[in-house]
Design an enzyme around this catalytic site. Structure first.
Site, PDB file in Angstrom:
ATOM      1  N   GLU A   1     -12.863   5.137   4.373  1.00 26.37           N
ATOM      2  CA  GLU A   1     -12.939   4.446   5.660  1.00 26.37           C
ATOM      3  C   GLU A   1     -14.242   4.726   6.401  1.00 26.37           C
ATOM      4  OE1 GLU A   1     -10.112   2.929   5.707  1.00 26.37           O
ATOM      5  OE2 GLU A   1      -8.890   4.203   4.443  1.00 26.37           O
TER       6      GLU A   1
ATOM      7  N   ARG B   1      -9.559  -0.675   7.288  1.00 28.48           N
ATOM      8  CA  ARG B   1     -10.470   0.287   6.664  1.00 28.48           C
ATOM      9  C   ARG B   1     -10.916   1.363   7.655  1.00 28.48           C
ATOM     10  NH1 ARG B   1     -14.210  -1.106   1.820  1.00 28.48           N
ATOM     11  NH2 ARG B   1     -14.612   0.986   1.086  1.00 28.48           N
ATOM     12  N   CYS B   2      -9.936   1.965   8.280  1.00 27.67           N
ATOM     13  CA  CYS B   2     -10.250   3.126   9.114  1.00 27.67           C
ATOM     14  C   CYS B   2      -8.975   3.913   9.261  1.00 27.67           C
ATOM     15  CB  CYS B   2     -10.776   2.717  10.480  1.00 27.67           C
ATOM     16  SG  CYS B   2      -9.526   2.228  11.663  1.00 27.67           S
TER      17      CYS B   2
ATOM     18  N   GLN C   1       0.828  -1.204   0.000  1.00 35.07           N
ATOM     19  CA  GLN C   1       0.000   0.000   0.000  1.00 35.07           C
ATOM     20  C   GLN C   1       0.865   1.259   0.000  1.00 35.07           C
ATOM     21  OE1 GLN C   1      -3.183  -2.056   2.966  1.00 35.07           O
ATOM     22  NE2 GLN C   1      -3.571   0.081   2.597  1.00 35.07           N
TER      23      GLN C   1
END
Ligand code: CDP
Length: 807
Positions: A761, A385-386, A238
């Site tokens: 997110e 995902r935050c 990423q």
């Protein structure tokens, strides 16, 4: 002769497919035809394959490792152990959190499935078979998986390597299994508020250990060229530039000789931020053998060893007045970091941005204290995902607000609205130190209430409860409400760095003579559609159709240095860099246009895709004409070409927010639930591509649904990880996934060049407490206060049983 009228500005703007357009995702052309290029698609000549022998114990001393049977398997080229890695000083590696981590088990194992030996063989199957033949003699040690027991007196010491160290990367440690204590806020004032409080709540709100589920697991192909000394690493990264720097630092290789390439990535969700032993072992194996080595993790390895998420246990206290005004927030978090502190947070933030825990509410005072501890579980602690630890604390504050509303006898919406930060208070300084950039919470909540006809839902719920009490139905109705504020866009150099590198981001734009162009960024899409949306920003900024801009990410040789994509930072940081680079291009274009039109620059005005002379719109030069001129008709003294690069250090984070409402029916006798409605209103400021935003919300809500209603990485008392396969770990299919209703308000960020905030997110942050509140809401009438997550059918049934609701 063509008599057709010249297209209007509006028509020309539409053709650009710029910001606000529901442009179709350009990357989907290859993805939907199976033509993506993922790491496992990369096959290099002579490539070998690596696989791990992993620990069967959660805590044990290693008496002996025998690799002879594995080495004897035809096709096996090498078997690496910690002893081999010590020769190149790589038996341990630094973590992003300032700790160190074993690459291969050195003397002992600290969690089940820990990497012990790396087998390199001619193909993947030989490597896997040989890995099974590695023989390890263990001496079992006592195991601790419960973080509440981690710092007991006499608790078995996990990290013998640092057992006498009184200080860690984040200050004093007060037990050998302690990692850090981090405090923020005013303790004295907060304690005083609790002494004076008319009403108080105190609840342990645990967010279970879960794991992101990207379709593609973590993997890499490493190729070392012994002649030139170049190391090329293809991987599911990423943040490719960060990986390049980390490899340069830990392997002492010159950074210009390291080429990191992230090809297409099948989902990241935070799982692909960190550096894993597989990458190091593949690199060492390639350097030793001189041929490329591939490492591809399987699903069980992914779920049980690469970075987990959450495992936060949050004792949350709210002080309030009897009429429902919050006066203080006091929180203690016990953070289970597993065997090594390998959290992927910006360096100075041992608990990420957990101090956003005051949420959307105007708490006059607050205090947060976080203790990180070592246990015999896999390391990690990623932002699944935050933004860093935001979903954990959003869950805590949104559950706690519901619990306090229940205690006060107020509707959870009314209690929230009464305590919202008001529009006129922005920019708002929170009691825990953040400056919220912009917000209009009341408008968003009202829109959500109107859209769902909330008051009517409450009437229906009341009628159903009465019917339940009369024995006419066995079904209960829960209405979940969550109003979250996120903090995304890590981040300003004053707040954030990774290993000392400021968390800016970058964009380079080159416009070719024919008016087409290429843009390269330091971010890396894993499914978010950057190739589509980044071109839209450029289209609006400089008037070149989005279809004429190629977007490239993920190659450290060509992209400017950037900090990557996670925590919804791409739009707040790289999105700003894109706009700023485009503005530099536009400024040069204006000078060229002025020269072409023989006027002063100041006499020109911008109109969608061209500069025209003020008061004489017929005298203009389009961006396409200017691009051609940039290569042959430039003003004297100007350098030819039309390109620019921007490195953007944001002045602040962005603070997206949202109002989510869930209506759920629950069968008391089976614990089976049905989500009747789920409404998600998101405010991410300026919307670049509404269709992509909607897709992001669908995906995030689906993940939030999975987490709230079933996902958990469970360990038994001996540290055996249970549920690390899709047979046990809940991954909703289209059958279980509810229907999502999406909506929005637009409150631009005042400091972002295009007013955009992140969104990827948000739906995970907002939906988890919304589902949890819906389940809890269904049982409030029976006196229930808090039912912990995950809310699978068995646990819901058990809650009903405990409340005496079964016959
Ligand atoms: O960092 P990451 O890409 O995961 O998250 P993001 O910045 O929230 O962006 C996710 C996707 O939504 C990207 O394609 C963005 O361009 C898009 N987006 C948008 O269209 N408008 C916004 N205001 C925010 C994001």
């Amino acid at each position: 002769m063509n008599d057709a009228p010249a297209p209007t500005s509006l028509e020309r703007a539409e053709k650009l497919q710029g910001m606000g357009c529901k442009r179709k995702r350009v990357e989907d052309v290859r993805f939907t035809q199976g033509r993506g290029n993922y790491v496992d698609d990369i096959k290099l000549p002579g490539m070998l394959h690596g696989d791990f022998h992993r620990s069967s114990h959660a805590h044990a001393r290693i008496v002996k490792i025998d690799t002879s049977k594995a080495k004897a398997v035809p096709g096996v080229v090498a078997v690496l152990t910690a002893e081999d890695l010590k020769g190149v000083n790589l038996a341990w590696m630094p973590t992003l959190a300032g700790d160190v981590q074993m690459v291969l088990a050195d003397g002992k194992v600290l969690f089940q499935n820990q990497e012990i030996a790396f087998v390199v063989a001619a193909d993947r199957y030989i490597a896997a078979d040989a890995a099974d033949l590695v023989e390890v003699q263990y001496e079992a040690l006592p195991v601790v998986v419960n973080p509440f027991k981690a710092m007991d007196e006499g608790a078995p010491i996990r990290r013998e390597d640092i057992k006498d160290k009184k200080d860690g990367a984040h200050g004093p440690r007060n037990h050998p299994n302690h990692i850090f204590n981090w405090q923020v806020g005013d303790k004295e004032l907060t304690d005083a508020a609790f002494v004076k409080a008319e009403v108080k709540t105190k609840d342990l709100l645990s967010y279970q250990r879960v794991h992101p589920c990207p379709l593609e697991t973590c993997q890499c192909v490493v190729s070392f060229n012994k002649i030139t000394g170049d190391l090329t690493i293809y991987g599911t990264f990423q943040a490719p530039h960060v990986i390049r720097t980390v490899v340069a630092l830990i392997a002492s290789l010159p950074e210009q000789k390291i080429h990191v390439i992230s090809p297409d990535i099948g989902g990241g969700f935070g799982n692909k931020v960190g550096a894993y032993p597989g990458y190091i072992c593949a690199a060492v194996a390639s350097i030793v053998t001189g041929v490329p080595v591939k490492w591809v993790e399987d699903r069980i390895e992914n779920l049980s060893t690469t970075s987990f998420a959450r495992d936060y246990h949050m004792t949350t206290e709210i002080a309030a007045t009897r009429d429902g005004r919050v006066t203080g927030l006091r929180v203690h978090i016990l953070a289970d970091h597993g065997a090594f502190d390998a959290c992927a947070d910006p360096s100075k933030w041992p608990a990420g941005f957990a101090n956003i825990i005051t949420g959307s509410y105007d708490f006059p005072v607050a205090h947060l204290s976080v203790d990180g501890v070592y246990t015999n579980k896999a390391p990690g602690g990623v932002a699944y995902r935050c933004s860093f630890r935001v979903t954990e604390v959003a869950y805590a504050i949104e559950r706690a607000m519901d619990i306090m509303a229940q205690k006060l006898g107020l509707d959870p919406v009314d209690f929230r609205v009464k305590n919202f930060i008001k529009r006129e208070q922005f920019p708002y300084n929170s009691a825990l130190g953040w400056e919220y950039d912009s917000g209009d919470y009341h408008t968003a909540m009202q829109k959500a209430l109107d859209a769902t006809d909330y008051r009517k839902l409450r009437e229906e719920q009341k009628a159903k409860q009465e019917a339940f009490k009369r024995g006419e139905t066995r079904e209960l109705m829960g209405i979940g409400v969550a109003f979250f504020t996120e903090i995304v866009g890590a981040g300003p150099s004053k707040n954030c760095d990774i290993l000392g590198i400021a968390m800016f981001d970058s964009c380079e734009i080159r416009i070719h003579p024919t008016g087409k162009g290429i843009a390269r960024m330091g971010t890396k899409s894993q499914g978010q559609g950057h190739e589509t949306t980044w071109a839209q920003i450029i289209a609006t900024e400089i008037g070149i159709p989005a279809d004429d801009i190629m977007v490239e990410e993920g190659n450290t040789d060509t992209a400017p240095y950037g900090l990557g994509t996670y925590g919804s930072r791409s739009t707040p940081v790289a999105g700003a860099a894109i706009a700023m680079a485009a503005r530099k291009v536009k400024a040069k274009a204006q000078m060229i246009a002025a020269y072409m039109l023989e006027v002063h620059e100041g006499d020109l005005e911008w109109d969608v895709d061209r500069f025209s002379v003020k008061g004489n719109p017929g005298a203009f030069r389009t961006m396409s004409q200017i691009a051609w001129a940039a290569y042959n008709k430039i003003p004297p003294g100007m350098e030819p070409g039309l390109e620019a690069v921007s490195y953007y250090d944001p002045p602040n984070m962005t603070y997206p927010f949202g109002a989510y409402i869930c209506v759920m029916d629950i069968d008391v006798d089976t614990g089976v639930h049905k989500v009747r409605r789920f409404y998600a209103l998101d405010d991410c400021g300026t919307r670049i591509n509404p269709m992509i935003i909607e897709g992001q919300v669908h995906g995030g809500c689906t993940e939030g649904y999975a987490i709230a209603m079933g996902q958990e990485i469970v360990y038994d008392e001996d540290g055996n990880v249970k549920g690390a396969s899709f047979m046990d770990y809940f991954l909703p299919t289209a059958v279980e996934t509810p229907h999502w209703e999406t909506d929005y308000t637009v409150t631009p960020s005042p400091h972002h060049p295009i007013g955009a905030k992140g969104v990827g997110e948000s739906p995970n942050v907002g939906s988890v407490p919304c589902f949890a509140n819906a389940v809890n809401d269904a049982f409030k009438f029976a006196g229930s206060k808090h039912i912990p997550m995950p809310h699978d059918a068995y646990r819901i049934w058990q809650a009903a049983e405990d409340l005496g609701l079964h016959a």
